[in-house]
Scaffold this motif. Structure first.
Motif, PDB file in Angstrom:
ATOM      1  N   UNK A  25       0.835  -1.209   0.000  1.00  0.00           N
ATOM      2  CA  UNK A  25       0.000   0.000   0.000  1.00  0.00           C
ATOM      3  C   UNK A  25       0.866   1.254   0.000  1.00  0.00           C
ATOM      4  N   UNK A  26       1.975   1.189   0.730  1.00  0.00           N
ATOM      5  CA  UNK A  26       2.882   2.334   0.788  1.00  0.00           C
ATOM      6  C   UNK A  26       3.528   2.570  -0.573  1.00  0.00           C
ATOM      7  N   UNK A  27       3.864   1.504  -1.293  1.00  0.00           N
ATOM      8  CA  UNK A  27       4.449   1.665  -2.632  1.00  0.00           C
ATOM      9  C   UNK A  27       3.461   2.326  -3.590  1.00  0.00           C
ATOM     10  N   UNK A  28       2.186   1.981  -3.483  1.00  0.00           N
ATOM     11  CA  UNK A  28       1.175   2.604  -4.349  1.00  0.00           C
ATOM     12  C   UNK A  28       1.097   4.100  -4.052  1.00  0.00           C
ATOM     13  N   UNK A  29       1.145   4.455  -2.784  1.00  0.00           N
ATOM     14  CA  UNK A  29       1.130   5.861  -2.389  1.00  0.00           C
ATOM     15  C   UNK A  29       2.386   6.564  -2.889  1.00  0.00           C
ATOM     16  N   UNK A  30       3.531   5.878  -2.793  1.00  0.00           N
ATOM     17  CA  UNK A  30       4.795   6.470  -3.228  1.00  0.00           C
ATOM     18  C   UNK A  30       4.770   6.772  -4.720  1.00  0.00           C
ATOM     19  N   UNK A  31       4.137   5.923  -5.516  1.00  0.00           N
ATOM     20  CA  UNK A  31       4.028   6.191  -6.956  1.00  0.00           C
ATOM     21  C   UNK A  31       3.273   7.493  -7.206  1.00  0.00           C
ATOM     22  N   UNK A  32       2.218   7.722  -6.429  1.00  0.00           N
ATOM     23  CA  UNK A  32       1.459   8.968  -6.569  1.00  0.00           C
ATOM     24  C   UNK A  32       2.306  10.170  -6.173  1.00  0.00           C
ATOM     25  N   UNK A  33       3.120  10.011  -5.140  1.00  0.00           N
ATOM     26  CA  UNK A  33       3.982  11.103  -4.686  1.00  0.00           C
ATOM     27  C   UNK A  33       5.036  11.420  -5.748  1.00  0.00           C
ATOM     28  N   UNK A  34       5.574  10.395  -6.391  1.00  0.00           N
ATOM     29  CA  UNK A  34       6.563  10.622  -7.455  1.00  0.00           C
ATOM     30  C   UNK A  34       5.935  11.400  -8.602  1.00  0.00           C
ATOM     31  N   UNK A  35       4.746  11.011  -9.016  1.00  0.00           N
ATOM     32  CA  UNK A  35       4.058  11.719 -10.107  1.00  0.00           C
ATOM     33  C   UNK A  35       3.808  13.178  -9.719  1.00  0.00           C
ATOM     34  N   UNK A  36       3.391  13.405  -8.476  1.00  0.00           N
ATOM     35  CA  UNK A  36       3.132  14.775  -8.024  1.00  0.00           C
ATOM     36  C   UNK A  36       4.419  15.598  -7.995  1.00  0.00           C
ATOM     37  N   UNK A  37       5.522  14.999  -7.554  1.00  0.00           N
ATOM     38  CA  UNK A  37       6.779  15.751  -7.509  1.00  0.00           C
ATOM     39  C   UNK A  37       7.303  16.035  -8.916  1.00  0.00           C
ATOM     40  N   UNK A  38       7.095  15.112  -9.852  1.00  0.00           N
ATOM     41  CA  UNK A  38       7.496  15.356 -11.243  1.00  0.00           C
ATOM     42  C   UNK A  38       6.676  16.496 -11.847  1.00  0.00           C
ATOM     43  N   UNK A  39       5.411  16.515 -11.514  1.00  0.00           N
ATOM     44  CA  UNK A  39       4.545  17.593 -12.015  1.00  0.00           C
ATOM     45  C   UNK A  39       4.978  18.946 -11.444  1.00  0.00           C
ATOM     46  N   UNK A  40       5.317  18.968 -10.155  1.00  0.00           N
ATOM     47  CA  UNK A  40       5.777  20.205  -9.520  1.00  0.00           C
ATOM     48  C   UNK A  40       7.100  20.671 -10.128  1.00  0.00           C
ATOM     49  N   UNK A  41       7.986  19.721 -10.456  1.00  0.00           N
ATOM     50  CA  UNK A  41       9.263  20.083 -11.078  1.00  0.00           C
ATOM     51  C   UNK A  41       9.044  20.682 -12.472  1.00  0.00           C
ATOM     52  N   UNK A  42       8.118  20.086 -13.231  1.00  0.00           N
ATOM     53  CA  UNK A  42       7.803  20.645 -14.558  1.00  0.00           C
ATOM     54  C   UNK A  42       7.227  22.057 -14.430  1.00  0.00           C
ATOM     55  N   UNK A  43       6.376  22.253 -13.444  1.00  0.00           N
ATOM     56  CA  UNK A  43       5.789  23.568 -13.216  1.00  0.00           C
ATOM     57  C   UNK A  43       6.870  24.587 -12.856  1.00  0.00           C
ATOM     58  N   UNK A  44       7.814  24.187 -12.009  1.00  0.00           N
ATOM     59  CA  UNK A  44       8.916  25.088 -11.644  1.00  0.00           C
ATOM     60  C   UNK A  44       9.740  25.461 -12.862  1.00  0.00           C
ATOM     61  N   UNK A  45       9.999  24.489 -13.732  1.00  0.00           N
ATOM     62  CA  UNK A  45      10.773  24.758 -14.941  1.00  0.00           C
ATOM     63  C   UNK A  45      10.019  25.748 -15.844  1.00  0.00           C
ATOM     64  N   UNK A  46       8.710  25.540 -15.981  1.00  0.00           N
ATOM     65  CA  UNK A  46       7.899  26.461 -16.790  1.00  0.00           C
ATOM     66  C   UNK A  46       7.904  27.861 -16.189  1.00  0.00           C
ATOM     67  N   UNK A  47       7.753  27.936 -14.876  1.00  0.00           N
ATOM     68  CA  UNK A  47       7.768  29.249 -14.212  1.00  0.00           C
ATOM     69  C   UNK A  47       9.124  29.930 -14.378  1.00  0.00           C
ATOM     70  N   UNK A  48      10.201  29.155 -14.332  1.00  0.00           N
ATOM     71  CA  UNK A  48      11.537  29.719 -14.540  1.00  0.00           C
ATOM     72  C   UNK A  48      11.674  30.251 -15.961  1.00  0.00           C
ATOM     73  N   UNK A  49      11.196  29.483 -16.935  1.00  0.00           N
ATOM     74  CA  UNK A  49      11.268  29.891 -18.335  1.00  0.00           C
ATOM     75  C   UNK A  49      10.507  31.200 -18.559  1.00  0.00           C
TER      76      UNK A  49
END
Length: 112
Positions: A25-49
């Motif tokens: 169950x924790x691994x399933x949650x961790x997958x969601x956290x990874x996707x959310x952190x990747x999305x936040x990183x993309x957003x930061x890159x866009x904001x920087x651009x």
């Protein structure tokens, strides 16, 4: 390799099945956290651009992605150990070797 089941240690089985279910169950949650952190990183890159944030925000977002991926890989290893320990608790083992009393992942005496 085949799994061989012999005697079942129900006391160890209860604890180990619960641990395996929790880790899954924790691994399933961790997958969601990874996707959310990747999305936040993309957003930061866009904001920087667009000039809205500094490059430090981009680096921090990428650091967070790497950190969550590292945690996920540790969790995957924990789940593998829990699976092996569960099979052993059920009296199983691999091949012709009898299951030993030492759980996988526990400290074993060093050979001299």
């Amino acid at each position: 390799p085949c799994v061989i089941l012999t005697e079942v240690d129900f006391a160890a089985f209860d604890e180990r099945i619960a641990r395996k279910l929790f880790v899954g169950a924790t691994r399933a949650t961790m997958k969601l956290i990874i996707v959310a952190s990747q999305r936040a990183a993309r957003l930061s890159r866009t904001q920087y651009t667009e000039g809205a944030v500094s490059y430090l925000d981009v680096i921090d977002g990428e650091r967070q992605v790497l950190s969550t991926q590292l945690q996920a890989s540790h969790l995957q290893g924990t789940q593998a150990v829990a699976t092996v320990n569960l099979i052993r608790a059920l009296g199983g083992g691999w091949g012709d070797a009898p299951a030993s009393g030492t759980a996988v992942g526990s400290a074993a005496p060093a050979a001299t």
